[in-house]
Design a protein around this motif. Structure first.
Motif, PDB file in Angstrom:
ATOM      1  N   ASP A 178      15.295 -11.014 -43.326  1.00 53.74           N
ATOM      2  CA  ASP A 178      16.681 -11.554 -42.482  1.00 53.74           C
ATOM      3  C   ASP A 178      16.344  -9.742 -41.938  1.00 53.74           C
ATOM      4  N   MET A 179      16.633  -8.215 -42.264  1.00 53.29           N
ATOM      5  CA  MET A 179      16.647  -7.539 -41.312  1.00 53.29           C
ATOM      6  C   MET A 179      15.671  -7.667 -40.260  1.00 53.29           C
ATOM      7  N   MET A 218      16.234  -8.363 -36.041  1.00 51.53           N
ATOM      8  CA  MET A 218      16.018  -6.745 -34.722  1.00 51.53           C
ATOM      9  C   MET A 218      15.205  -8.670 -34.002  1.00 51.53           C
ATOM     10  N   ARG A 219      14.945  -8.831 -34.292  1.00 54.60           N
ATOM     11  CA  ARG A 219      14.091 -10.250 -33.686  1.00 54.60           C
ATOM     12  C   ARG A 219      14.778 -10.565 -32.141  1.00 54.60           C
ATOM     13  N   LYS A 220      16.391 -10.962 -32.878  1.00 49.78           N
ATOM     14  CA  LYS A 220      17.002 -11.133 -32.492  1.00 49.78           C
ATOM     15  C   LYS A 220      17.721 -10.571 -31.021  1.00 49.78           C
ATOM     16  N   ASP A 264       3.074  -5.164 -39.069  1.00 52.98           N
ATOM     17  CA  ASP A 264       2.694  -6.592 -39.696  1.00 52.98           C
ATOM     18  C   ASP A 264       3.562  -5.940 -41.089  1.00 52.98           C
ATOM     19  N   ILE A 265       3.788  -5.439 -42.112  1.00 52.59           N
ATOM     20  CA  ILE A 265       4.874  -4.980 -43.176  1.00 52.59           C
ATOM     21  C   ILE A 265       6.199  -4.611 -43.106  1.00 52.59           C
ATOM     22  N   MET A 266       6.108  -4.590 -41.741  1.00 52.25           N
ATOM     23  CA  MET A 266       8.201  -5.114 -41.333  1.00 52.25           C
ATOM     24  C   MET A 266       8.851  -5.512 -42.665  1.00 52.25           C
ATOM     25  N   SER A 267       8.730  -7.066 -42.918  1.00 54.23           N
ATOM     26  CA  SER A 267       9.201  -7.739 -44.087  1.00 54.23           C
ATOM     27  C   SER A 267       9.262  -7.499 -44.998  1.00 54.23           C
ATOM     28  N   PRO A 288      28.983  -4.065 -48.439  1.00 59.05           N
ATOM     29  CA  PRO A 288      28.492  -3.314 -48.589  1.00 59.05           C
ATOM     30  C   PRO A 288      27.144  -4.183 -48.320  1.00 59.05           C
ATOM     31  N   SER A 289      25.697  -3.125 -49.137  1.00 59.45           N
ATOM     32  CA  SER A 289      25.014  -3.687 -48.889  1.00 59.45           C
ATOM     33  C   SER A 289      23.608  -3.263 -49.702  1.00 59.45           C
TER      34      SER A 289
END
Length: 295
Positions: A270-271, A275-277, A261-264, A11-12
């Motif tokens: 959370d995504m 992705m940064r990690k 800049d608008i990625m979040s 589920p997502s």
């Protein structure tokens, strides 16, 4: 969550609906690159749900494909067709055999792809004269991943008559954006700035067919000189490697950094954190561990 068929659904945010998946029963799906990895897993899921599946892959994977078919819940509803997705005649045969066997094509999964086994932008890859070697393997990757997918798409379309526009041009330009993004690590290593320029409508030989009508409609356009000026400025500006400037008449917009800049807002914080990690991990590993691909 598990469905009655045994397929695990994660589920997502409401993306997956088991009721929709039941609609796969009696459908026919062609899956390129179907003899392994994602393609094989997709074929298994489709077959579990009652779909006919055609595993399309290069001939050397025939035994592997047949093993997969034998392991399926409904092996009589599966078929292997050897095919090179760059070979137009073989691709036509793939679709014809699918129709001959199962009557119709409902779904096509353009999954086949490949990756280089050595770094393409390695400036130390030189011949005995000290000249850079031609990147033949990179050409193969682009051929398979883009041209092969284009072949698959064309044959998957229900109608071949007109109206598809300049899809090859758009696809190639999206590929250039991917190259811009993918070249940044190597560019940084060599102290090179790699940037992109994305001109919107600009009257040139390519657009001569509708340039007059464009202006009659009151739409603003570029001139080649306007684009050239932006290129010149970008060429002498050693900062902002990785940027891409959209030029649309008097409008200039940066595309790549603003996307970041608008990625979040786009994907959710959370995504973005995940992705940064993930990218930090890949960086610590020296990025992708390139596969050893036998020719």
């Amino acid at each position: 969550m598990r469905t009655a068929t045994g397929v695990t659904i994660l589920p997502s945010a409401g993306v997956f609906d088991p009721n929709i998946l039941r609609g796969l029963a009696s459908r026919t799906a062609i899956i390129t690159g179907g003899a392994g990895g994602i393609g094989a897993a997709t074929a298994k899921i489709f077959n579990q749900l009652g779909a006919n599946v055609v595993l399309a892959d290069i001939p050397i994977f025939e035994d592997k494909a047949n093993e997969i078919i034998a392991s399926l819940p409904y092996p009589s509803q599966a078929l292997f067709v050897p095919v090179d997705i760059l070979n137009w005649d073989q691709m036509k045969t793939l679709f014809k055999r699918t129709v001959q066997t199962f009557g119709m094509v409902h779904i096509v999964v353009a999954n086949a792809g490949t990756m280089e086994s050595s770094e393409v932008l390695n400036l130390e890859d030189v011949d005995s004269d000290g000249d850079l070697r031609e990147s033949n393997e990179a050409f193969k990757v682009i051929d398979v991943n883009l041209k092969g997918t284009l072949n698959t798409l064309r044959l998957a379309m229900p109608c071949y008559m007109g109206g598809t526009g300049v899809s090859a041009y758009f696809s190639s330009k999206h590929g250039v954006i991917g190259l811009l993004r993918g070249s940044q690590q190597a560019a940084q290593r060599y102290g090179i700035s790699v940037k992109g320029i994305a001109p919107f409508f600009t009257p040139t030989r390519m657009t001569a067919g509708f340039a007059e009508r464009w202006h009659e409609a009151g739409l603003e356009g570029n001139t080649p000189e306007m684009v050239g000026n932006v290129i010149a400025q970008s060429a002498i500006d050693d900062t902002k490697s990785g940027s891409c400037i959209l030029i649309a008449g008097r409008f200039l917009r940066e595309l790549e950094f603003t996307r970041t800049d608008i990625m979040s807002q786009w994907l959710g914080q959370d995504m973005v954190d995940f992705m940064r990690k993930a990218f930090q991990f890949m960086t610590s590993m020296g990025w992708y561990q390139l596969p050893q691909i036998s020719n």
